[in-house]
Design an enzyme around this catalytic site. Structure first.
Site, PDB file in Angstrom:
ATOM      1  N   LYS A   1     -15.646   3.428   4.287  1.00  0.00           N
ATOM      2  CA  LYS A   1     -14.444   3.228   5.108  1.00  0.00           C
ATOM      3  C   LYS A   1     -14.557   4.060   6.371  1.00  0.00           C
ATOM      4  CE  LYS A   1     -10.398   1.849   4.315  1.00  0.00           C
ATOM      5  NZ  LYS A   1      -9.010   2.153   4.537  1.00  0.00           N
TER       6      LYS A   1
ATOM      7  N   GLU B   1     -13.858   4.897  -1.268  1.00  0.00           N
ATOM      8  CA  GLU B   1     -14.762   3.923  -0.647  1.00  0.00           C
ATOM      9  C   GLU B   1     -15.575   4.638   0.429  1.00  0.00           C
ATOM     10  OE1 GLU B   1     -12.592   0.039   0.182  1.00  0.00           O
ATOM     11  OE2 GLU B   1     -10.962   1.262  -0.618  1.00  0.00           O
TER      12      GLU B   1
ATOM     13  N   GLU C   1      -9.621   8.897   4.694  1.00  0.00           N
ATOM     14  CA  GLU C   1      -9.707   7.459   4.465  1.00  0.00           C
ATOM     15  C   GLU C   1     -10.639   7.121   3.298  1.00  0.00           C
ATOM     16  OE1 GLU C   1      -8.160   4.782   5.737  1.00  0.00           O
ATOM     17  OE2 GLU C   1      -6.810   6.189   6.726  1.00  0.00           O
TER      18      GLU C   1
ATOM     19  N   GLU D   1       0.850  -1.189   0.000  1.00  0.00           N
ATOM     20  CA  GLU D   1       0.000   0.000   0.000  1.00  0.00           C
ATOM     21  C   GLU D   1       0.880   1.231   0.000  1.00  0.00           C
ATOM     22  OE1 GLU D   1      -2.731   0.511   3.236  1.00  0.00           O
ATOM     23  OE2 GLU D   1      -3.700  -1.421   2.893  1.00  0.00           O
TER      24      GLU D   1
END
Ligand SMILES: *[C@@H]1O[C@H](CO)[C@@H](O)[C@H](O)[C@H]1NC(C)=O
Ligand SMILES: *[C@@H]1O[C@H](CO)[C@@H](O)[C@H](O)[C@H]1NC(C)=O
Length: 490
Positions: free
Chosen positions: A343, A340, A349, A278
């Site tokens: 999340k 997303e 985030e 990541e």
């Protein structure tokens, strides 16, 4: 012998194909699924193909995703979640069943790795001592299925596995609670299984939480660099610095059978293989959720994310290593494919995505090697400036050859001895020194005698190489010849 010649031809022709060098420098994306508005997996696969994305990482082993990825040529990493680590560690039959239903069940899908857990030391520290046993059982289960080599077992590790501070990189060292009990045997395991190091690298968080971090250094923009007094190397981005901190920490674990600290002179093979599971930075507009910190507020975050991800991708695709480990093989998965919306955490985030759920890019990023239009960030070389005169060129040439450049290629009989001119020989030596030092701008200075160029230079049949794994010794061979000798004057 045929293969290096083929590589050379491709190089000379300028038709360097990245996919050809598939073992070095590949870019993937993290396919997180924590959104209620994300496209169905077949549409996601179309998106990946459309953008030339060749690797993807799943946080579980989602059946729909794995089926959609079948027969696409896209490499897939699957994950065994932290919650399953106790079972995998304690039960071989559980590990066998897990591999059957999450790997073997998808013979058409190119699963190339199983991540056992995710940031265990950080997210689930109570599982720390079950992690390696779980990895070993999954490896044994894969081996039992005939997949022991094809599928690598890894575990993504958060950078807080290192002691704080970890800058400069040469102070990089694992925390005492995991160094010898877990990391040392884990590195042995990764080495034995032909796997690689997997550390999540987020310059963004260093920037976000430390007001001293220079944003240009964090986001791969031009800056004056930061010096590591331990090695004398200069860093021009925080990503390289963080990766080198890990390399230093691994080196301090010593080689197999030794517990020596210090600069391990024989570097383990695995200590040059890094697959960053990541890395990324949040884009999006407006507030980031950290209102107290004005540098995080406003539209700059999209610019930062674009600068970071674009330059990171270019770096990885160019095959460049790091200042401390110039021939390291570094691949990266960008976090994340989509914004997303489910999340947890602050707004950041939910805004790491490269794409909106409708498939539109949040900002322009290219996943394939930049086409024509070379420039900073793409491949580069270092050549000598004839204008400085023979005496200065000779001094700089001596300096390069005396400080780490492999000058065997320009000795009499060497593959780049002809043309026997000072400019050609100095360019060869400067370029070797420059490639070896991670292509940092400073490593092509030579007191003003060197210049960075973005078109591959050649002198007669001597085409200056850009280092890639396996290619750096192209034409050079091991340094078995006589020591470098001065050119005849004139
Ligand atoms: C996709 O979504 C984004 C964010 O909501 C929006 O700005 C963009 O216009 C959308 N694109 C298309 C093609 O609908
Ligand atoms: C990506 O590539 C396209 C086409 O080659 C180009 O127009 C665009 O500027 C590139 N984007 C970035 C961020 O480099």
């Amino acid at each position: 012998m045929a293969l290096p010649k083929l590589l050379l031809l491709l190089f000379v022709g300028g038709a360097l194909s990245l996919t050809f060098f598939s073992e070095a420098g590949e870019v993937g994306v993290c396919y997180g699924m924590m959104g209620d508005n994300l496209p169905q997996p077949p549409a996601v696969v179309q998106l990946l193909k459309q953008h030339g994305i060749t690797m993807v990482r799943l946080y579980d082993a989602d059946a729909g995703g794995l089926r959609a990825l079948a027969n696409t040529g896209i490499k897939v990493g699957v994950s065994l979640p932290n919650d399953n680590i106790p079972d995998a560690a304690s039960s071989m039959s559980y590990a066998v069943r897990w591999v059957q239903s999450n790997v073997q069940a998808y013979p058409g899908t190119w699963i190339d790795s199983v991540a056992v857990g995710n940031e265990v030391f950080h997210q689930a520290p109570w599982l720390t001592h079950q992690l390696l046993p779980a990895m070993k059982n999954i490896q044994a289960a894969l081996a039992g299925a005939g997949l022991g080599d094809a599928v690598k077992v890894v575990t993504p590790i958060a950078l807080d596995a290192l002691k704080v501070p970890s800058f400069p990189p040469s102070v990089g060292e694992f925390r005492d609670d995991i160094a010898w009990s877990v990391m040392r045997p884990m590195v042995d395991f990764l080495e034995q299984t032909g796997s690689y190091l997997t550390f999540n690298i987020y310059p963004y968080f260093a920037y976000k939480y430390d007001s001293h971090v220079d944003p240009d250094f964090a986001f791969f923009r031009p800056n004056n660099g930061q010096h590591d007094p331990g090695t004398g190397l200069t860093y021009f981005n925080l990503f390289d610095a963080m990766v080198d901190a890990v390399f230093h920490a691994v080196e301090k674990l010593g080689n197999s059978g030794e517990h020596t600290h210090g600069n391990g002179r024989t570097r383990r093979r695995v200590a040059s293989l890094m697959r960053v599971p990541e890395s990324g930075a949040p884009g999006g507009k407006g507030k980031t959720g950290v209102a107290s910190n004005s540098k995080l507020d406003g539209s700059a975050s999209t610019e930062n994310a674009q600068a970071y991800n674009s330059n990171l991708i270019r770096k990885v695709l160019s095959g460049a290593g790091t200042p401390y480990n110039p021939d390291a093989d570094i691949s990266v998965y960008i976090f994340s494919l989509f914004n997303e919306n489910l999340k947890p955490g602050d707004d950041d985030e939910r805004n790491f995505g490269l794409f909106y759920p409708n498939g539109t890019q949040v900002y322009d990023v290219n996943f394939t090697r930049p086409g024509p239009g070379p420039g900073p960030g793409g491949p580069s070389w270092c050549v000598a400036n004839a204008a400085v005169g023979d005496r200065r060129l000779q001094d700089a040439l001596d300096y390069a050859c005396g400080n780490g450049a492999d000058c065997s290629g320009i000795q009499a009989g060497g593959w780049c001895f002809e043309p026997n001119t000072r400019v050609a020989h100095a360019s060869y030596a400067f370029n070797d020194y420059y490639q070896r030092n991670g292509r940092s701008v400073q490593s092509c200075d030579f007191g003003g005698c060197g210049s960075v160029v973005y078109q591959q230079p050649s002198f007669g049949n001597c085409v200056l190489p850009q280092w890639r794994n396996g290619l750096k010794r192209l034409g050079g061979g091991p340094n078995t010849g006589p020591p470098y000798v001065h050119l005849a004057q004139g």
